[in-house]
Design a protein around this motif. Structure first.
Motif, PDB file in Angstrom:
ATOM      1  N   VAL A 144       3.160  -6.677 -22.061  1.00  0.00           N
ATOM      2  CA  VAL A 144       2.438  -7.820 -21.474  1.00  0.00           C
ATOM      3  C   VAL A 144       2.896  -9.065 -22.221  1.00  0.00           C
ATOM      4  O   VAL A 144       2.780  -9.130 -23.446  1.00  0.00           O
ATOM      5  CB  VAL A 144       0.909  -7.670 -21.623  1.00  0.00           C
ATOM      6  CG1 VAL A 144       0.194  -8.888 -21.042  1.00  0.00           C
ATOM      7  CG2 VAL A 144       0.417  -6.385 -20.970  1.00  0.00           C
ATOM      8  N   HIS A 145       3.413 -10.045 -21.485  1.00  0.00           N
ATOM      9  CA  HIS A 145       3.917 -11.264 -22.123  1.00  0.00           C
ATOM     10  C   HIS A 145       2.928 -12.413 -21.954  1.00  0.00           C
ATOM     11  O   HIS A 145       2.446 -12.669 -20.852  1.00  0.00           O
ATOM     12  CB  HIS A 145       5.263 -11.661 -21.498  1.00  0.00           C
ATOM     13  CG  HIS A 145       5.881 -12.894 -22.113  1.00  0.00           C
ATOM     14  ND1 HIS A 145       5.471 -14.180 -21.798  1.00  0.00           N
ATOM     15  CD2 HIS A 145       6.859 -13.036 -23.049  1.00  0.00           C
ATOM     16  CE1 HIS A 145       6.182 -15.043 -22.503  1.00  0.00           C
ATOM     17  NE2 HIS A 145       7.033 -14.388 -23.274  1.00  0.00           N
ATOM     18  N   ILE A 146       2.638 -13.079 -23.080  1.00  0.00           N
ATOM     19  CA  ILE A 146       1.840 -14.312 -23.013  1.00  0.00           C
ATOM     20  C   ILE A 146       2.555 -15.425 -23.780  1.00  0.00           C
ATOM     21  O   ILE A 146       3.424 -15.160 -24.611  1.00  0.00           O
ATOM     22  CB  ILE A 146       0.423 -14.137 -23.630  1.00  0.00           C
ATOM     23  CG1 ILE A 146       0.499 -13.765 -25.127  1.00  0.00           C
ATOM     24  CG2 ILE A 146      -0.386 -13.090 -22.860  1.00  0.00           C
ATOM     25  CD1 ILE A 146      -0.845 -13.814 -25.846  1.00  0.00           C
ATOM     26  N   CYS A 147       2.183 -16.670 -23.466  1.00  0.00           N
ATOM     27  CA  CYS A 147       2.609 -17.807 -24.294  1.00  0.00           C
ATOM     28  C   CYS A 147       1.336 -18.329 -24.946  1.00  0.00           C
ATOM     29  O   CYS A 147       0.440 -18.814 -24.254  1.00  0.00           O
ATOM     30  CB  CYS A 147       3.263 -18.880 -23.421  1.00  0.00           C
ATOM     31  SG  CYS A 147       3.666 -20.374 -24.343  1.00  0.00           S
ATOM     32  N   THR A 148       1.234 -18.179 -26.260  1.00  0.00           N
ATOM     33  CA  THR A 148      -0.039 -18.487 -26.933  1.00  0.00           C
ATOM     34  C   THR A 148      -0.373 -19.970 -26.903  1.00  0.00           C
ATOM     35  O   THR A 148      -1.535 -20.345 -27.037  1.00  0.00           O
ATOM     36  CB  THR A 148      -0.028 -18.023 -28.399  1.00  0.00           C
ATOM     37  OG1 THR A 148       1.142 -18.558 -29.036  1.00  0.00           O
ATOM     38  CG2 THR A 148      -0.024 -16.502 -28.490  1.00  0.00           C
ATOM     39  N   ASN A 149       0.638 -20.811 -26.732  1.00  0.00           N
ATOM     40  CA  ASN A 149       0.368 -22.251 -26.625  1.00  0.00           C
ATOM     41  C   ASN A 149       1.380 -22.875 -25.670  1.00  0.00           C
ATOM     42  O   ASN A 149       2.579 -22.875 -25.960  1.00  0.00           O
ATOM     43  CB  ASN A 149       0.449 -22.933 -27.991  1.00  0.00           C
ATOM     44  CG  ASN A 149       0.093 -24.407 -27.914  1.00  0.00           C
ATOM     45  OD1 ASN A 149      -1.044 -24.770 -27.626  1.00  0.00           O
ATOM     46  ND2 ASN A 149       1.067 -25.278 -28.126  1.00  0.00           N
ATOM     47  N   GLU A 150       0.867 -23.366 -24.550  1.00  0.00           N
ATOM     48  CA  GLU A 150       1.734 -23.995 -23.551  1.00  0.00           C
ATOM     49  C   GLU A 150       1.953 -25.453 -23.938  1.00  0.00           C
ATOM     50  O   GLU A 150       1.082 -26.309 -23.755  1.00  0.00           O
ATOM     51  CB  GLU A 150       1.112 -23.872 -22.154  1.00  0.00           C
ATOM     52  CG  GLU A 150       1.191 -22.466 -21.582  1.00  0.00           C
ATOM     53  CD  GLU A 150       2.610 -22.117 -21.091  1.00  0.00           C
ATOM     54  OE1 GLU A 150       3.498 -22.996 -21.096  1.00  0.00           O
ATOM     55  OE2 GLU A 150       2.821 -20.948 -20.712  1.00  0.00           O
ATOM     56  N   THR A 151       3.143 -25.722 -24.421  1.00  0.00           N
ATOM     57  CA  THR A 151       3.497 -27.015 -24.993  1.00  0.00           C
ATOM     58  C   THR A 151       3.375 -28.166 -23.996  1.00  0.00           C
ATOM     59  O   THR A 151       3.014 -29.282 -24.367  1.00  0.00           O
ATOM     60  CB  THR A 151       4.956 -26.936 -25.486  1.00  0.00           C
ATOM     61  OG1 THR A 151       5.173 -25.643 -26.032  1.00  0.00           O
ATOM     62  CG2 THR A 151       5.268 -27.991 -26.506  1.00  0.00           C
ATOM     63  N   ILE A 152       3.703 -27.896 -22.737  1.00  0.00           N
ATOM     64  CA  ILE A 152       3.694 -28.959 -21.724  1.00  0.00           C
ATOM     65  C   ILE A 152       2.286 -29.188 -21.172  1.00  0.00           C
ATOM     66  O   ILE A 152       1.830 -30.322 -21.040  1.00  0.00           O
ATOM     67  CB  ILE A 152       4.685 -28.615 -20.586  1.00  0.00           C
ATOM     68  CG1 ILE A 152       6.122 -28.640 -21.137  1.00  0.00           C
ATOM     69  CG2 ILE A 152       4.524 -29.571 -19.396  1.00  0.00           C
ATOM     70  CD1 ILE A 152       7.187 -28.129 -20.171  1.00  0.00           C
ATOM     71  N   HIS A 153       1.575 -28.097 -20.881  1.00  0.00           N
ATOM     72  CA  HIS A 153       0.254 -28.231 -20.257  1.00  0.00           C
ATOM     73  C   HIS A 153      -0.895 -28.287 -21.257  1.00  0.00           C
ATOM     74  O   HIS A 153      -2.017 -28.612 -20.884  1.00  0.00           O
ATOM     75  CB  HIS A 153       0.050 -27.106 -19.242  1.00  0.00           C
ATOM     76  CG  HIS A 153       0.930 -27.278 -18.037  1.00  0.00           C
ATOM     77  ND1 HIS A 153       2.216 -26.779 -17.980  1.00  0.00           N
ATOM     78  CD2 HIS A 153       0.727 -27.933 -16.877  1.00  0.00           C
ATOM     79  CE1 HIS A 153       2.755 -27.125 -16.812  1.00  0.00           C
ATOM     80  NE2 HIS A 153       1.878 -27.818 -16.131  1.00  0.00           N
ATOM     81  N   GLY A 154      -0.619 -27.959 -22.521  1.00  0.00           N
ATOM     82  CA  GLY A 154      -1.667 -28.063 -23.541  1.00  0.00           C
ATOM     83  C   GLY A 154      -2.745 -27.002 -23.439  1.00  0.00           C
ATOM     84  O   GLY A 154      -3.910 -27.258 -23.744  1.00  0.00           O
TER      85      GLY A 154
END
Ligand code: PLP
Length: 364
Positions: A144-154
């Protein structure tokens, strides 16, 4: 020219103390008489540095002994491909939790190498993270892949998802080393260095041992985690200088008090900005749901919908005061303040003072 305060999202500000060290070491690295830039990657000098940087990563994050630490060229996006190439062959399919532009990109890249299941309903408004009870997880997924902090959307995770035993893979490019993380909850953690821990070109990868040895046969050697673990991240010439800078930044974090201290500061800095937004009677507007607002990247508008003319004036005035790189990403517009580890409380206070002044001048 005013003193510059850099709120850019990446490549982002590095700590001033680290620049001093780099300046001192640039042409004579640790008494060798030559620069690291012209040192062999097979030399004892580089071998020592390579070990030193792995060690500081292990200390800061308390990385358990059954995890390997590797440094790979190709930055964050190189790992979008590497994750799939190294893992998707386990079952042929992978789960992607898309909460912003970066995880969307990661999912798109993975599709080249296997089946991708989108865990959340598609959207282009990334302003929250739906409750886990609503997630469509595939029990047969390789990971399962997540991005812990979305740099563009905050949008930043405020929890570690329960994936029912399926390995959790996290892109931490923009909040790496901003807080303590229980590494044992993850199968793989990776990130490009240029947001919070160094400069561009290198990815830091932390991988659990049992996830090695399952790369697809077509996986290029330079992206193959198993090959690179065996080669101790010196398969070919690594981005040595980027790895060196990462090491010096991580040692600086350690001297400053470690990840708990970074988290305390991140909370303080981001609250200063969010508080002004909240107290502005809607003059400033942060679109992201409160519980998942990023402590690293703070996107906001002036008005809702954004008032282009006022936002332009805001940015122009900010530039004149040395508050720079505040323009929002072109996908979301408006303004974005990044408050990474190297950005000081004083710098954020200068931004907040300007925001208040701008508000008093233009409200009512
Ligand atoms: C910047 C960023 C990337 C891409 O990094 P590159 O090194 O430019 O490939 C990936 N994921 C996140 C979350 C990022 O912020």
């Amino acid at each position: 020219m005013p003193k510059i305060h850099n709120f850019g999202a990446g490549p982002a500000k590095l700590p001033e103390e680290v620049y001093e060290i780099i300046r001192k070491e640039l042409t004579d690295f640790e008494g060798t008489g030559i620069s690291l830039l012209e040192t062999s990657h097979r030399s004892p000098t580089y071998f020592k540095l390579n070990t030193e940087v792995q060690d500081v990563v292990r200390r800061l994050l308390n990385v358990p002994s059954n995890y390997k630490i590797i440094f790979l060229a190709g930055g964050g996006q190189g790992q979008f491909a590497a994750v799939a190439l190294n893992l998707i062959g386990r079952t042929g399919t992978a789960d992607y939790v898309v909460t912003g532009a970066w995880s969307a990109k990661a999912a798109k890249e993975a599709k080249k190498y296997g089946k991708v299941n989108l865990v959340l309903p598609p959207t282009d408004k990334y302003v929250d993270i739906p409750d886990q009870s609503k997630w469509n997880l595939d029990p047969n997924a390789s990971y399962v892949h997540i991005c812990t902090n979305e740099t563009i959307h905050g949008v930043e995770f405020d929890f570690i998802p329960d994936t029912k035993g399926v390995p959790l893979v996290a892109d931490m490019s923009s909040n790496f080393m901003s807080k303590s993380v229980d590494v044992s909850k993850f199968g793989v953690i990776y990130g490009g260095a240029q947001k919070n821990i160094g400069t561009s070109g290198v990815a830091l990868v932390i991988v659990r041992e049992d996830l090695l040895n399952s790369a697809l046969p077509i996986c290029p050697s330079i992206l193959d985690w198993t090959v690179n673990v065996k080669a101790d991240s010196i398969l070919n010439t690594p981005p040595m200088f980027a790895i060196y800078i990462m090491g010096r930044v991580l040692q600086w974090i350690e001297r400053k008090g470690g990840l708990d201290k970074m988290e305390e500061l991140a909370t303080k800095k981001s609250s200063l900005v969010y508080d002004v937004i909240e107290q502005s009677n809607g003059f400033y507007y942060a679109p992201v749901a409160k519980n998942v607002r990023s402590k690293m990247n703070i996107p906001f508008r002036i008005g809702s919908p954004g008032n282009d003319a006022l936002e332009k004036e805001f940015l122009k005035g900010a530039d004149a005061l040395g508050l720079i790189q505040l323009k929002g990403h072109r996908d979301v517009g408006g303004i974005r303040a990044s408050t990474y580890n190297a950005v000081t409380v004083e710098e954020v206070e200068a931004l907040v003072a300007y925001m208040k002044k701008f508000y008093s001048k233009h409200s009512n």
